[in-house]
Enzyme design. Structure first.
Site, PDB file in Angstrom:
ATOM      1  N   GLY A  35     147.003  67.992  96.515  1.00 16.70           N
ATOM      2  CA  GLY A  35     147.653  67.923  95.209  1.00 16.70           C
ATOM      3  C   GLY A  35     149.151  67.644  95.273  1.00 16.70           C
ATOM      4  N   GLY A  37     150.498  64.916  96.216  1.00 17.73           N
ATOM      5  CA  GLY A  37     150.734  63.551  95.721  1.00 17.73           C
ATOM      6  C   GLY A  37     150.572  62.468  96.778  1.00 17.73           C
ATOM      7  N   LYS A  38     149.972  62.794  97.905  1.00 19.46           N
ATOM      8  CA  LYS A  38     149.819  61.809  98.994  1.00 19.46           C
ATOM      9  C   LYS A  38     149.094  60.549  98.501  1.00 19.46           C
ATOM     10  CE  LYS A  38     147.427  64.715 101.491  1.00 19.46           C
ATOM     11  NZ  LYS A  38     147.372  65.847 100.522  1.00 19.46           N
ATOM     12  N   SER A 106     146.513  66.836 107.087  1.00 17.67           N
ATOM     13  CA  SER A 106     146.955  66.942 108.487  1.00 17.67           C
ATOM     14  C   SER A 106     147.883  68.155 108.666  1.00 17.67           C
ATOM     15  CB  SER A 106     147.604  65.644 108.971  1.00 17.67           C
ATOM     16  OG  SER A 106     148.498  65.091 108.039  1.00 17.67           O
TER      17      SER A 106
HETATM   18  N1  PPS Z   1     139.017  73.739 102.789  1.00 15.17           N
HETATM   19  C1  PPS Z   1     139.700  72.672 102.393  1.00 15.17           C
HETATM   20  N2  PPS Z   1     141.024  72.557 102.689  1.00 15.17           N
HETATM   21  C2  PPS Z   1     141.699  71.467 102.283  1.00 15.17           C
HETATM   22  N3  PPS Z   1     141.163  70.430 101.586  1.00 15.17           N
HETATM   23  C3  PPS Z   1     139.849  70.500 101.270  1.00 15.17           C
HETATM   24  C4  PPS Z   1     139.070  71.613 101.657  1.00 15.17           C
HETATM   25  N4  PPS Z   1     137.811  71.404 101.208  1.00 15.17           N
HETATM   26  C5  PPS Z   1     137.793  70.222 100.586  1.00 15.17           C
HETATM   27  N5  PPS Z   1     139.017  69.665 100.619  1.00 15.17           N
HETATM   28  C6  PPS Z   1     139.302  68.320 100.095  1.00 15.17           C
HETATM   29  O1  PPS Z   1     139.440  67.483 101.254  1.00 15.17           O
HETATM   30  C7  PPS Z   1     140.672  66.791 101.240  1.00 15.17           C
HETATM   31  C8  PPS Z   1     141.441  67.002 102.555  1.00 15.17           C
HETATM   32  O2  PPS Z   1     140.897  66.232 103.566  1.00 15.17           O
HETATM   33  P1  PPS Z   1     141.795  65.833 104.803  1.00 15.17           P
HETATM   34  O3  PPS Z   1     140.923  64.991 105.663  1.00 15.17           O
HETATM   35  O4  PPS Z   1     143.052  65.253 104.316  1.00 15.17           O
HETATM   36  O5  PPS Z   1     142.075  67.260 105.485  1.00 15.17           O
HETATM   37  S1  PPS Z   1     142.685  67.569 106.931  1.00 15.17           S
HETATM   38  O6  PPS Z   1     143.773  66.616 107.175  1.00 15.17           O
HETATM   39  O7  PPS Z   1     141.617  67.406 107.919  1.00 15.17           O
HETATM   40  O8  PPS Z   1     143.146  68.953 106.871  1.00 15.17           O
HETATM   41  C9  PPS Z   1     141.507  67.361 100.127  1.00 15.17           C
HETATM   42  O9  PPS Z   1     142.003  66.203  99.486  1.00 15.17           O
HETATM   43  P2  PPS Z   1     143.494  66.054  98.943  1.00 15.17           P
HETATM   44  O10 PPS Z   1     143.509  66.918  97.716  1.00 15.17           O
HETATM   45  O11 PPS Z   1     143.575  64.590  98.603  1.00 15.17           O
HETATM   46  O12 PPS Z   1     144.489  66.454  99.975  1.00 15.17           O
HETATM   47  C10 PPS Z   1     140.554  68.158  99.274  1.00 15.17           C
HETATM   48  O13 PPS Z   1     140.197  67.406  98.149  1.00 15.17           O
HETATM   49  N1  ADP Z   2     156.027  62.731  91.996  1.00 12.86           N
HETATM   50  C1  ADP Z   2     154.713  62.787  92.126  1.00 12.86           C
HETATM   51  N2  ADP Z   2     154.134  62.276  93.201  1.00 12.86           N
HETATM   52  C2  ADP Z   2     152.795  62.322  93.363  1.00 12.86           C
HETATM   53  N3  ADP Z   2     151.936  62.865  92.457  1.00 12.86           N
HETATM   54  C3  ADP Z   2     152.471  63.398  91.359  1.00 12.86           C
HETATM   55  C4  ADP Z   2     153.865  63.388  91.163  1.00 12.86           C
HETATM   56  N4  ADP Z   2     154.101  63.984  89.978  1.00 12.86           N
HETATM   57  C5  ADP Z   2     152.907  64.333  89.479  1.00 12.86           C
HETATM   58  N5  ADP Z   2     151.909  63.986  90.295  1.00 12.86           N
HETATM   59  C6  ADP Z   2     150.466  64.217  90.041  1.00 12.86           C
HETATM   60  O1  ADP Z   2     149.991  65.147  91.020  1.00 12.86           O
HETATM   61  C7  ADP Z   2     148.636  64.818  91.380  1.00 12.86           C
HETATM   62  C8  ADP Z   2     148.593  64.581  92.877  1.00 12.86           C
HETATM   63  O2  ADP Z   2     147.265  64.272  93.251  1.00 12.86           O
HETATM   64  P1  ADP Z   2     146.958  63.403  94.543  1.00 12.86           P
HETATM   65  O3  ADP Z   2     147.782  62.169  94.566  1.00 12.86           O
HETATM   66  O4  ADP Z   2     145.474  63.266  94.599  1.00 12.86           O
HETATM   67  O5  ADP Z   2     147.487  64.370  95.702  1.00 12.86           O
HETATM   68  P2  ADP Z   2     146.949  64.555  97.192  1.00 12.86           P
HETATM   69  O6  ADP Z   2     146.438  63.215  97.649  1.00 12.86           O
HETATM   70  O7  ADP Z   2     148.141  65.014  97.964  1.00 12.86           O
HETATM   71  O8  ADP Z   2     145.864  65.598  97.103  1.00 12.86           O
HETATM   72  C9  ADP Z   2     148.238  63.597  90.572  1.00 12.86           C
HETATM   73  O9  ADP Z   2     147.554  64.029  89.422  1.00 12.86           O
HETATM   74  C10 ADP Z   2     149.589  62.972  90.206  1.00 12.86           C
HETATM   75  O10 ADP Z   2     149.558  62.236  89.000  1.00 12.86           O
END
Ligand code: PPS
Ligand code: ADP
Length: 197
Positions: A35, A37-38, A106
């Protein structure tokens, strides 16, 4: 590794692809909490690069876990293997002349350092998408923090699994202070300053 496996030197080398494309290639490694913003930032950067005719591509956590790494979970050893494989794939993309943007939590410095080690010096940029846990949890774009808080998901990064912020990243994007577009512009300016574009 089997000692009968011998490296085959490619006829066309990374420098040839770079010269054809007219820009540098390498790995832009976005790391940060779920969350933070990656994915949003990587997609905005990728769109801007695409519009400029730059050869770029995104490797994204959720997508890779649907295919290549569908056999892996979220235990520390699974995350380590997840990052190792992605690092190898990212290296191949970089060798093909592509600017590869990776969007994975990561969480461990050691795993990120291992990727840095396999990529040519200067061709790996560690970018910390820095956002307070409270803001990530407030955003909760997939409702996963809520599930982690109720115990429905165990070992969730930032809740009951660690996130190690980068020791010395090449760039920090404060996604709580700047918009997605501003963060994307900061990253592109950094690539320009380092003569990747
Ligand atoms: N236990 C747990 N911890 C963290 N994240 C979780 C978990 N279970 C599911 N997810 C979902 O999987 C996304 C993270 O996957 P990654 O491959 O980036 O994780 S890692 O780098 O191996 O730690 C992560 O996506 P992002 O929100 O886009 O970061 C989550 O949606
Ligand atoms: N400056 C910002 N950079 C990235 N995401 C942002 C920012 N401000 C608000 N957001 C919101 O935060 C959320 C990030 O989600 P996401 O891009 O999926 O994050 P991640 O890949 O790290 O899990 C989105 O709903 C996005 O619109």
């Amino acid at each position: 590794m089997d000692s009968n496996i011998v490296w085959h030197q490619a006829t066309i080398e990374p420098k040839d692809y770079r010269s054809k494309n007219g820009h540098h290639s390498g790995v832009v490694w976005l790391t940060g909490l779920s969350g933070s913003g990656k994915s949003s930032i990587a997609n905005q950067v990728n769109k801007k690069l695409y519009e400029r005719g730059i050869q770029s591509y995104i490797l994204d956590g959720d997508n890779i876990r649907h295919g290549l790494n569908a056999d892996l979970g979220f235990k520390p050893e699974d995350r380590k293997e997840n990052i190792r494989r992605i690092g190898e794939v990212a290296k191949l993309f970089a060798d093909s002349g592509t600017i590869v943007l990776t969007a994975f939590i990561s969480p461990y410095q050691e795993d990120r350092d291992r990727v840095r080690d396999i990529i040519d010096s200067g061709d790996f940029l560690e970018v910390h998408v820095d956002c307070p846990l409270s803001e990530c949890e407030y955003r909760d774009p997939k409702g996963l923090y809520k599930k982690a808080r109720t115990g429905e998901i165990k070992g969730f990064t930032g809740i009951d699994s660690p996130y190690e912020a980068p020791d010395s990243p090449e760039l920090v994007l404060e996604s709580n202070a700047y918009s997605v577009d501003e963060c994307a512009e900061q990253l592109i300016s950094f690539l320009e300053k380092n003569e990747w574009l």
